[in-house]
Design an enzyme around this catalytic site. Structure first.
Site, PDB file in Angstrom:
ATOM      1  N   HIS A 140      40.341  47.112  33.842  1.00  0.00           N
ATOM      2  CA  HIS A 140      40.504  45.685  33.553  1.00  0.00           C
ATOM      3  C   HIS A 140      41.432  45.031  34.580  1.00  0.00           C
ATOM      4  CE1 HIS A 140      41.306  42.166  30.797  1.00  0.00           C
ATOM      5  NE2 HIS A 140      42.440  42.175  31.484  1.00  0.00           N
ATOM      6  N   GLU A 141      42.574  45.659  34.838  1.00  0.00           N
ATOM      7  CA  GLU A 141      43.536  45.083  35.781  1.00  0.00           C
ATOM      8  C   GLU A 141      42.984  45.091  37.210  1.00  0.00           C
ATOM      9  OE1 GLU A 141      46.029  43.451  34.798  1.00  0.00           O
ATOM     10  OE2 GLU A 141      45.779  44.051  32.717  1.00  0.00           O
ATOM     11  N   HIS A 144      40.721  42.172  37.934  1.00  0.00           N
ATOM     12  CA  HIS A 144      41.430  40.929  38.272  1.00  0.00           C
ATOM     13  C   HIS A 144      41.703  40.870  39.779  1.00  0.00           C
ATOM     14  CE1 HIS A 144      41.988  39.288  34.356  1.00  0.00           C
ATOM     15  NE2 HIS A 144      42.812  40.209  33.909  1.00  0.00           N
ATOM     16  N   GLU A 214      39.979  36.656  31.365  1.00  0.00           N
ATOM     17  CA  GLU A 214      40.221  37.871  30.598  1.00  0.00           C
ATOM     18  C   GLU A 214      38.919  38.441  30.050  1.00  0.00           C
ATOM     19  OE1 GLU A 214      42.929  39.516  30.548  1.00  0.00           O
ATOM     20  OE2 GLU A 214      44.069  37.989  31.625  1.00  0.00           O
TER      21      GLU A 214
END
Length: 305
Positions: A140-141, A144, A214
């Protein structure tokens, strides 16, 4: 270099629109600063200097504020190993790896581009998550970073910081010293009005973009790892544990909510949740449930679509 994280055209369009609208707000805000300071040269120096500083040093500021430190492979081999594997699968540069000695379970990514990025996890997160859950959070990070939305959020949040500083400056400026004539009062009212409007609009724009990014990061991470259920499990576990942390221990962390895997909100923060930088847990789990069903359907022999 293009990573293998699933591209998101809607995210790219939202980032472009947000930056365009914020650019218009910058122009209005700089105009208000010129009225206040009566010197366009000073305004340009201050605004440009602060923007460059936030863009280039945002990663260091975030690490310092959250007590994060860069860690080498010898100290955290498991963490480095997961990030190495994900970066290899995603075909992207490996970011700097950092750890924050905080019990609050969370993670964040920061940096101006994929070649100058930092991914930081807290020791509380490392203690609580299973390997598959940790992989989902890190994916997930990393998404980004790959989508470059970290840099956009960093630049976008600068306007709110500048608006706050302008209000503070107004209280200590010459507007409040000496005789207050009608012109002074009018200028002050105009400056404060523009400041409030700019801050409110930038706040709403950032919230709208942040919530979508997100969801985009959850989606990209689930597709990259192929295990949306692990990410859903991590989300449920981290959100529940954060809700049990006393609010007094979360206040420092809340300034960086836009960067976190999940926001630092206590159980009684109804208004904060309404204005949160993140979509609700239910929205995120619902999306991951749909992706899980899609991946399961695609993996079933004999299925066509």
């Amino acid at each position: 270099m293009q990573s293998r994280f699933r591209s998101d055209r809607r995210l790219t369009a939202r980032m472009g629109l947000t930056m365009f609208l914020l650019g218009l707000l910058y122009v209005a805000f700089v105009g208000a600063l010129i009225v206040l300071l009566k010197s366009w040269v000073l305004v340009v120096v201050i605004v440009a200097g602060m923007l460059v500083a936030q863009y280039w040093f945002s990663d260091r500021v975030a690490l310092y504020a959250m007590r994060g430190r860069i860690v080498e492979r010898e100290e955290y081999p498991g963490l480095h190993g997961v990030i190495d594997r994900l970066c290899a699968v995603a075909d992207m540069p490996k970011p700097v790896v950092a750890v924050s000695d905080m019990d609050m379970p969370n993670a964040f990514a920061t940096g101006r581009n994929p070649d100058h990025a930092v991914v930081c996890v807290t020791t509380g997160l490392l203690r609580r998550l299973e390997p598959a859950e940790l992989e989902g959070v890190l994916a997930h990070e990393l998404s980004h970073v790959a989508h470059k939305d970290v840099a956009v959020i960093t630049i976008a949040s600068f306007l709110g910081v500048l608006a706050g500083l302008m209000v503070r400056f107004a209280f200590y400026s010459s507007l409040f010293r000496g005789r207050k004539d009608q012109n002074t009062v009018a200028v002050f009212a105009a400056v404060m009005g523009v400041s409030a409007a700019v801050y409110a609009l930038s706040f709403l724009l950032i919230r709208a973009l942040s919530r979508y990014r997100e969801l985009a990061a959850d989606r990209a991470a689930a597709l990259l790892t192929g295990r949306p259920s692990a990410l859903a499990s991590a989300l449920t576990k981290v959100t529940g544990d954060i809700a049990r942390i006393p609010m007094r221990d979360l206040r420092t962390a809340q300034a960086f909510n836009a960067f976190y895997f999940t926001p630092a909100l206590g159980s009684g923060s109804d208004l904060s949740r309404l204005l949160s930088t993140h979509p609700s847990l239910e929205q995120r789990l619902e999306q991951l449930g749909r992706i899980s069903a899609e991946l399961g359907e695609a993996a079933t022999p004999g299925k066509t679509g």
